[in-house]
Design a protein around this motif. Sequence first.
Motif, PDB file in Angstrom:
ATOM      1  N   THR A 186      57.446   4.835   5.159  1.00 30.23           N
ATOM      2  CA  THR A 186      57.882   6.048   4.461  1.00 30.23           C
ATOM      3  C   THR A 186      58.891   5.720   3.369  1.00 30.23           C
ATOM      4  N   ARG A 187      58.741   6.408   2.233  1.00 28.70           N
ATOM      5  CA  ARG A 187      59.739   6.249   1.185  1.00 28.70           C
ATOM      6  C   ARG A 187      60.229   7.620   0.752  1.00 28.70           C
ATOM      7  N   TYR A 208      64.545   4.442  -4.254  1.00 28.53           N
ATOM      8  CA  TYR A 208      63.908   4.963  -3.041  1.00 28.53           C
ATOM      9  C   TYR A 208      64.559   4.410  -1.785  1.00 28.53           C
ATOM     10  N   LEU A 210      63.518   3.160   1.580  1.00 27.54           N
ATOM     11  CA  LEU A 210      62.236   2.646   2.067  1.00 27.54           C
ATOM     12  C   LEU A 210      62.361   2.178   3.517  1.00 27.54           C
ATOM     13  N   GLN A 211      61.581   2.786   4.378  1.00 26.31           N
ATOM     14  CA  GLN A 211      61.607   2.393   5.792  1.00 26.31           C
ATOM     15  C   GLN A 211      60.664   1.209   5.968  1.00 26.31           C
ATOM     16  N   THR A 212      61.210   0.026   5.798  1.00 27.81           N
ATOM     17  CA  THR A 212      60.388  -1.191   5.835  1.00 27.81           C
ATOM     18  C   THR A 212      60.002  -1.590   7.244  1.00 27.81           C
ATOM     19  N   PRO A 224      66.739   2.702   6.858  1.00 30.23           N
ATOM     20  CA  PRO A 224      65.907   2.260   5.728  1.00 30.23           C
ATOM     21  C   PRO A 224      66.716   1.364   4.799  1.00 30.23           C
ATOM     22  N   TYR A 226      67.552   0.521   0.626  1.00 25.35           N
ATOM     23  CA  TYR A 226      67.574   1.293  -0.608  1.00 25.35           C
ATOM     24  C   TYR A 226      67.121   0.398  -1.752  1.00 25.35           C
ATOM     25  N   GLU A 236      58.857   2.908  -8.682  1.00 25.90           N
ATOM     26  CA  GLU A 236      57.754   2.873  -7.715  1.00 25.90           C
ATOM     27  C   GLU A 236      57.285   1.446  -7.472  1.00 25.90           C
ATOM     28  N   ALA A 239      59.581  -0.486  -5.239  1.00 25.72           N
ATOM     29  CA  ALA A 239      59.361  -0.184  -3.815  1.00 25.72           C
ATOM     30  C   ALA A 239      58.081  -0.857  -3.322  1.00 25.72           C
ATOM     31  N   ASP A 240      57.040  -0.858  -4.156  1.00 27.63           N
ATOM     32  CA  ASP A 240      55.777  -1.516  -3.781  1.00 27.63           C
ATOM     33  C   ASP A 240      56.007  -3.001  -3.516  1.00 27.63           C
ATOM     34  N   GLU A 243      58.040  -3.665  -0.369  1.00 32.29           N
ATOM     35  CA  GLU A 243      57.209  -3.401   0.807  1.00 32.29           C
ATOM     36  C   GLU A 243      56.305  -4.600   1.097  1.00 32.29           C
TER      37      GLU A 243
END
Length: 271
Positions: A186-187, A208, A210-212, A224, A226, A236, A239-240, A243
């Motif tokens: 989830t982000r 974001y 980001l729940q890694t 998460p 940040y 985006e 974050a990609d 991840e």
Amino acid sequence: MEPARPAFVPDPSASRETMETLQREIAATATFSDDFGFDPAAVSTADTHTLDAITDDRTATSPSHDDQPIVVGVDQAFLDDRAVGAIVAFRGGEVIERAHAVVDLEFPYVPGLLSFREAGAILAAFERLDVEPDLAVFDGSGRIHYREAGLATHMGVTLDLPAVGVAKGLLCGAPQRSLDDLSEGTRVAITADDSVETADDTDTVIGYALQTRQYDSGNRYINPVYVSAGHRVGSETAADLVERLCNGYKLPEPTRLADSYADEVKRDHDD
DNA sequence: GCGACAG
DNA sequence: ATCTTGTCGC
């Protein structure tokens, strides 16, 4: 590698006002959109050739990752009044180089001015790095910053290197929704709030949460991370990329290795 | 004055 | 960031 923009190298002896002015210039120079020459989908922690080798014996004979982007993780550790800057370079899921530097600290920790404390060790370590990175992952904020010029942005712009920031805590900004008990993957967007003085609109997405990683069950929860754009990467995409680099762990592989490398240097550097 | 505050 | 043992959970 050396700074592409020497004028942006932080001066720890400057006045606070000069530091903030420099940060505004850096934010104005930073590119918060994708501008890099590799395929984001090729960024991985896994050694793709190990998988290829199962069906393709050509790669099994001479594993080469020349076609893969080089990702470096950057981290710091401290001993008394000195800072250790550590860099671990990755290509195709394999460590190809490590570099470090130890420098005297000249400036205290001040929220919002972190780069003026840590840049010396980081840039010195980069000068000792032989490979040309395609991407750098920093331990701290990039655009999630009062003047949108956090450590990842400052270093990325100074080196003119695509960079992302990964922080374990939120410096500023407002999460668009609750960050409690997020499921893995989830982000949640972090938008500018009143403390972000350079943002045009409050509501501008600056990063974001980001729940890694998250536990499947139980009463315990993982926080998460940040993620924010540093330079030449959009929010985006940042974050990609993070991840892709985590693979089941809370922090990106390059960051975890740089972290342990910094500790290793600290242990062996007893003088 | 009070609360917030990367590493 | 750093100082630190045990401990809960997969």
